[in-house]
Motif scaffolding. Structure first.
Motif, short mmCIF file in Angstrom:
data_model
loop_
_atom_site.label_atom_id
_atom_site.label_comp_id
_atom_site.label_asym_id
_atom_site.label_seq_id
_atom_site.Cartn_x
_atom_site.Cartn_y
_atom_site.Cartn_z
N GLU A 1 0.83 -1.21 0.00
CA GLU A 1 0.00 0.00 0.00
C GLU A 1 0.87 1.26 0.00
O GLU A 1 0.58 2.22 -0.73
N ASP A 2 1.95 1.27 0.80
CA ASP A 2 2.84 2.43 0.84
C ASP A 2 3.55 2.62 -0.49
O ASP A 2 3.71 3.75 -0.98
N PHE A 3 4.00 1.51 -1.08
CA PHE A 3 4.70 1.60 -2.36
C PHE A 3 3.76 2.12 -3.45
O PHE A 3 4.13 2.96 -4.27
N PHE A 4 2.52 1.64 -3.44
CA PHE A 4 1.53 2.09 -4.42
C PHE A 4 1.22 3.57 -4.19
O PHE A 4 1.12 4.36 -5.14
N GLU A 5 1.07 3.97 -2.92
CA GLU A 5 0.76 5.37 -2.61
C GLU A 5 1.87 6.30 -3.09
O GLU A 5 1.61 7.36 -3.66
N LEU A 6 3.13 5.90 -2.86
CA LEU A 6 4.25 6.73 -3.28
C LEU A 6 4.28 6.89 -4.79
O LEU A 6 4.52 7.98 -5.32
N SER A 7 4.03 5.80 -5.53
CA SER A 7 4.03 5.87 -6.99
C SER A 7 2.92 6.78 -7.50
O SER A 7 3.10 7.52 -8.48
N ILE A 8 1.76 6.77 -6.82
CA ILE A 8 0.66 7.65 -7.21
C ILE A 8 0.99 9.10 -6.91
O ILE A 8 0.77 10.00 -7.72
N ILE A 9 1.55 9.36 -5.73
CA ILE A 9 1.89 10.72 -5.33
C ILE A 9 2.89 11.34 -6.30
O ILE A 9 2.79 12.53 -6.65
N GLU A 10 3.87 10.55 -6.76
CA GLU A 10 4.91 11.10 -7.62
C GLU A 10 4.49 11.22 -9.07
O GLU A 10 5.25 11.72 -9.90
N SER A 11 3.29 10.78 -9.41
CA SER A 11 2.80 10.95 -10.78
C SER A 11 2.44 12.43 -11.00
O SER A 11 2.10 13.16 -10.07
N THR A 12 2.53 12.86 -12.25
CA THR A 12 2.32 14.28 -12.58
C THR A 12 0.88 14.72 -12.39
O THR A 12 0.61 15.90 -12.19
N ASP A 13 -0.07 13.80 -12.47
CA ASP A 13 -1.48 14.17 -12.37
C ASP A 13 -2.09 13.85 -11.00
O ASP A 13 -3.29 13.66 -10.88
N TYR A 14 -1.25 13.79 -9.97
CA TYR A 14 -1.75 13.52 -8.63
C TYR A 14 -2.66 14.68 -8.19
O TYR A 14 -2.24 15.85 -8.20
N PRO A 15 -3.90 14.39 -7.81
CA PRO A 15 -4.85 15.47 -7.50
C PRO A 15 -4.61 16.08 -6.12
O PRO A 15 -4.39 15.37 -5.13
N LEU A 16 -4.66 17.40 -6.05
CA LEU A 16 -4.57 18.11 -4.79
C LEU A 16 -5.70 19.12 -4.70
O LEU A 16 -6.03 19.78 -5.69
N LYS A 17 -6.28 19.25 -3.53
CA LYS A 17 -7.32 20.25 -3.30
C LYS A 17 -6.73 21.33 -2.39
O LYS A 17 -6.70 21.20 -1.17
N ILE A 18 -6.22 22.39 -3.02
CA ILE A 18 -5.58 23.45 -2.27
C ILE A 18 -6.64 24.37 -1.67
O ILE A 18 -7.49 24.90 -2.37
N GLU A 19 -6.55 24.55 -0.37
CA GLU A 19 -7.51 25.38 0.34
C GLU A 19 -6.83 25.97 1.58
O GLU A 19 -5.70 25.61 1.91
N SER A 20 -7.53 26.88 2.25
CA SER A 20 -6.99 27.47 3.48
C SER A 20 -7.12 26.48 4.63
O SER A 20 -8.20 25.94 4.86
N ILE A 21 -6.01 26.23 5.32
CA ILE A 21 -5.99 25.27 6.42
C ILE A 21 -5.50 25.96 7.68
O ILE A 21 -4.47 26.64 7.66
N LYS A 22 -6.22 25.80 8.77
CA LYS A 22 -5.82 26.35 10.05
C LYS A 22 -4.98 25.31 10.79
O LYS A 22 -5.51 24.35 11.36
N LEU A 23 -3.66 25.49 10.74
CA LEU A 23 -2.76 24.51 11.33
C LEU A 23 -2.93 24.41 12.84
O LEU A 23 -2.72 23.35 13.42
N ASN A 24 -3.31 25.51 13.49
CA ASN A 24 -3.52 25.47 14.94
C ASN A 24 -4.57 24.45 15.33
O ASN A 24 -4.52 23.87 16.42
N GLN A 25 -5.55 24.23 14.45
CA GLN A 25 -6.61 23.27 14.72
C GLN A 25 -6.25 21.88 14.21
O GLN A 25 -6.55 20.86 14.84
N LEU A 26 -5.58 21.82 13.06
CA LEU A 26 -5.29 20.53 12.42
C LEU A 26 -4.28 19.70 13.22
O LEU A 26 -4.45 18.49 13.38
N ILE A 27 -3.24 20.35 13.73
CA ILE A 27 -2.19 19.61 14.43
C ILE A 27 -2.71 18.88 15.67
O ILE A 27 -2.44 17.68 15.84
N PRO A 28 -3.47 19.52 16.56
CA PRO A 28 -4.01 18.77 17.71
C PRO A 28 -4.94 17.64 17.30
O PRO A 28 -4.95 16.59 17.95
N GLU A 29 -5.71 17.84 16.21
CA GLU A 29 -6.60 16.77 15.74
C GLU A 29 -5.80 15.52 15.35
O GLU A 29 -6.19 14.39 15.67
N VAL A 30 -4.70 15.73 14.64
CA VAL A 30 -3.86 14.60 14.25
C VAL A 30 -3.18 13.99 15.47
O VAL A 30 -3.08 12.76 15.61
#
Length: 299
Positions: free
Chosen positions: A136-165
């Motif tokens: 699964e990790d190997f497959f994920e890495l190959s997908i991430i490094e492809s040129t058409d890997y989809p990203l949804k760029i948006e505003s993220i509040k790191l102060n909230q995200l870090i404690p959640e993780v």
């Protein structure tokens, strides 16, 4: 009439002489390029020429030679990395597979007690799960490094995200007897990134810190003049500068004795995701402290 004839002869001689020198210099450039193409030399083309345009041409040729050499060096580096990756993944697959097949042979025996059978079944299951994570990790890495890997760029509040993780790692910290030290600024810090990708980066960095830390893990977020920086720090006295140089290579494990403790792909995945988000992930040693730094430019 005689005057015009003399002028014509002089002009003709001038152009013939100029043509002679230009042809000689072109021949010199051709000979040098021939030696380079035949791998007889790696010397660049001479810059001093009778014709200025030829000097410019030689300069452009030299720049192209530099680009070609860099591309060749990158190609060799990529090929070596691929060979190493194949060797590592072959080893990481073969080890649990050998164990699985061995215990399956034991399970075929009629002389096993129920306790032994359950024990062997648990070992086979753990081996299969390890293979699943690796693939699964190997497959994920190959997908991430492809040129058409989809990203949804948006505003993220790191102060909230870090404690959640971080909450999701409570049990992992508890089992290792470690404590997370969270240092967040009072003001809100926002970045432009992909929320799921940032979470994956944090999860991989925290997993790496918990597995290899010799003490408590510090997570620090700060707003700088032109960037936002997240630092995850933990004691790692066993690491050297040589380890840092290879840290983000696929399948690299600084501690070779930790067989079965991970795929060695987590940091590569985190690095690739940060690049996709126009961010940067670096590692450095300060004394015995390992500093993993995520940096996002701008707001």
């Amino acid at each position: 009439m005689l005057y015009l004839t003399v002028i014509s002869i002089i002009v003709a001689l001038f152009f013939l002489t100029r043509l002679f020198f230009i042809k000689r210099e072109i021949k010199r450039v051709t000979n040098q390029l021939t030696q380079v193409n035949r791998f007889q030399t790696d010397k660049k083309i001479d810059h001093t020429f009778f014709e200025k345009d030829l000097e410019k041409l030689a300069s452009e040729i030299n720049q192209q030679m530099d680009i070609t050499m860099q591309a060749y060096a990158e190609k060799r580096r990529t090929e070596n990395e691929l060979k190493q990756a194949i060797a590592n993944i072959s080893h990481d697959i073969r080890t649990p597979m050998t164990s699985i097949l061995g215990y399956i042979q034991f399970l075929e025996s009629d002389d096993l007690s129920i306790g032994q059978r359950n024990e062997y079944m648990a070992i086979v299951k753990n081996g299969a799960l390890r293979l699943k994570v690796l693939l699964e990790d190997f497959f994920e890495l190959s997908i991430i490094e492809s040129t058409d890997y989809p990203l949804k760029i948006e505003s993220i509040k790191l102060n909230q995200l870090i404690p959640e993780v971080l909450v999701g790692f409570y049990e992992a910290f508890h089992q290792r007897g470690l404590e997370p030290i969270l240092q967040l600024p009072e003001g809100e810090i926002t970045i432009k990134a992909d929320s799921s990708a940032v979470k994956r980066v944090l999860e991989n960095l925290l997993s790496n810190a918990i597995k290899h830390s010799a003490g408590n893990v510090t997570i620090r977020l700060e707003k700088r003049q032109s960037s936002v920086q997240l630092t995850i720090r933990n004691p790692a006295g066993q690491l050297t500068e040589k380890d840092l140089f290879l840290f983000f290579d696929r399948f690299y494990k600084a501690d070779k004795t930790r067989t079965g403790k991970g795929t060695g792909l987590g940091l590569s995945i985190a690095k690739s995701l940060m690049k996709k988000m126009n961010g940067n992930l670096t590692a450095e040693l300060q004394g015995d402290q390992l500093m993993m730094k995520c940096e996002w430019r701008g707001k």
